[in-house]
Motif scaffolding. Sequence first.
Motif, mmCIF file in Angstrom:
data_model
loop_
_atom_site.group_PDB
_atom_site.id
_atom_site.type_symbol
_atom_site.label_atom_id
_atom_site.label_comp_id
_atom_site.label_asym_id
_atom_site.label_seq_id
_atom_site.Cartn_x
_atom_site.Cartn_y
_atom_site.Cartn_z
ATOM 1 N N GLU A 112 0.816 -1.731 0.341
ATOM 2 C CA GLU A 112 0.280 0.025 0.485
ATOM 3 C C GLU A 112 0.988 1.443 0.328
ATOM 4 O OE1 GLU A 112 -3.056 2.045 3.039
ATOM 5 O OE2 GLU A 112 -3.705 -0.006 2.735
ATOM 6 N N GLU A 113 2.472 1.688 0.927
ATOM 7 C CA GLU A 113 2.917 1.948 1.534
ATOM 8 C C GLU A 113 3.655 2.382 -0.436
ATOM 9 O OE1 GLU A 113 6.882 4.320 3.546
ATOM 10 O OE2 GLU A 113 4.811 2.831 4.264
ATOM 11 N N PHE A 114 3.986 1.323 -1.239
ATOM 12 C CA PHE A 114 4.665 0.938 -2.239
ATOM 13 C C PHE A 114 4.448 1.540 -3.312
ATOM 14 C CE2 PHE A 114 6.963 -0.880 -5.898
ATOM 15 C CZ PHE A 114 7.813 -0.530 -6.030
ATOM 16 N N GLU A 115 2.622 1.272 -3.505
ATOM 17 C CA GLU A 115 1.888 2.026 -4.718
ATOM 18 C C GLU A 115 2.139 2.827 -5.341
ATOM 19 O OE1 GLU A 115 -3.227 0.806 -5.536
ATOM 20 O OE2 GLU A 115 -1.676 0.876 -3.389
ATOM 21 N N GLU A 116 1.786 3.862 -5.005
ATOM 22 C CA GLU A 116 2.214 5.255 -5.920
ATOM 23 C C GLU A 116 3.471 5.378 -6.113
ATOM 24 O OE1 GLU A 116 4.354 8.084 -1.902
ATOM 25 O OE2 GLU A 116 2.216 7.129 -2.396
ATOM 26 N N ARG A 117 4.245 4.436 -5.741
ATOM 27 C CA ARG A 117 5.808 4.345 -6.975
ATOM 28 C C ARG A 117 5.841 3.394 -7.971
ATOM 29 N NH1 ARG A 117 8.760 7.193 -3.014
ATOM 30 N NH2 ARG A 117 8.734 6.693 -1.324
ATOM 31 N N VAL A 118 5.086 2.524 -8.164
ATOM 32 C CA VAL A 118 4.570 1.992 -9.275
ATOM 33 C C VAL A 118 4.123 2.431 -10.556
ATOM 34 C CG1 VAL A 118 3.441 0.359 -10.355
ATOM 35 C CG2 VAL A 118 3.639 0.213 -8.408
ATOM 36 N N PRO A 119 5.668 2.709 -11.680
ATOM 37 C CA PRO A 119 5.768 3.646 -12.833
ATOM 38 C C PRO A 119 4.166 3.867 -13.171
ATOM 39 C CG PRO A 119 7.429 1.884 -12.521
ATOM 40 C CD PRO A 119 6.502 1.445 -11.328
ATOM 41 N N VAL A 120 4.066 4.825 -13.744
ATOM 42 C CA VAL A 120 1.725 4.267 -14.323
ATOM 43 C C VAL A 120 1.643 3.442 -15.926
ATOM 44 C CG1 VAL A 120 0.816 6.528 -15.868
ATOM 45 C CG2 VAL A 120 2.402 7.292 -13.775
#
Length: 162
Positions: A112-120
Amino acid sequence: MRFKLLPEPPDSLEFVADAQRAVPLVPGTEDDCCARLMHRLDFPSRDVARTWLTFLRALELAEETPSGFVRESTEPTPKGIRKAFRDRVYGAREVLDSLASDEPRTVDEVFEEFEERVPVWETHRAAGDWRDIWRERVERILGWAILLDLADERDGGYVRVE
């Protein structure tokens, strides 16, 4: 450069040394190197072998040259593997930073914390199941972190060791 491909963690770090020894000293094509890895380590598919070849590059134990892939002379020491893992595997630093809390964190909390770092572009490429793919990658990073003594499992979650 940071690499995304990450194999399932093996039972011991000795397997990393075995995988490195399977990479030729004389440059070979990706197909040749994958065939060697499959033959010597009994990998079930070329995709698994390719993932390992890429991961060995991330760990600075293999290199892609203009002539093909070649084994590096670097010894696969735990210290060297830990450093390369942190520096060159996409998401490793971020996942380890997520474990800085005093409380154990579950895979889902870390993801959940990492999810925003997944490249678009990755979210578009894998469309419907990108969260499953990247959650699995986070879980693999955690597995490698345990193998490398960077994390430990405790009380149903993961904690940072260092």
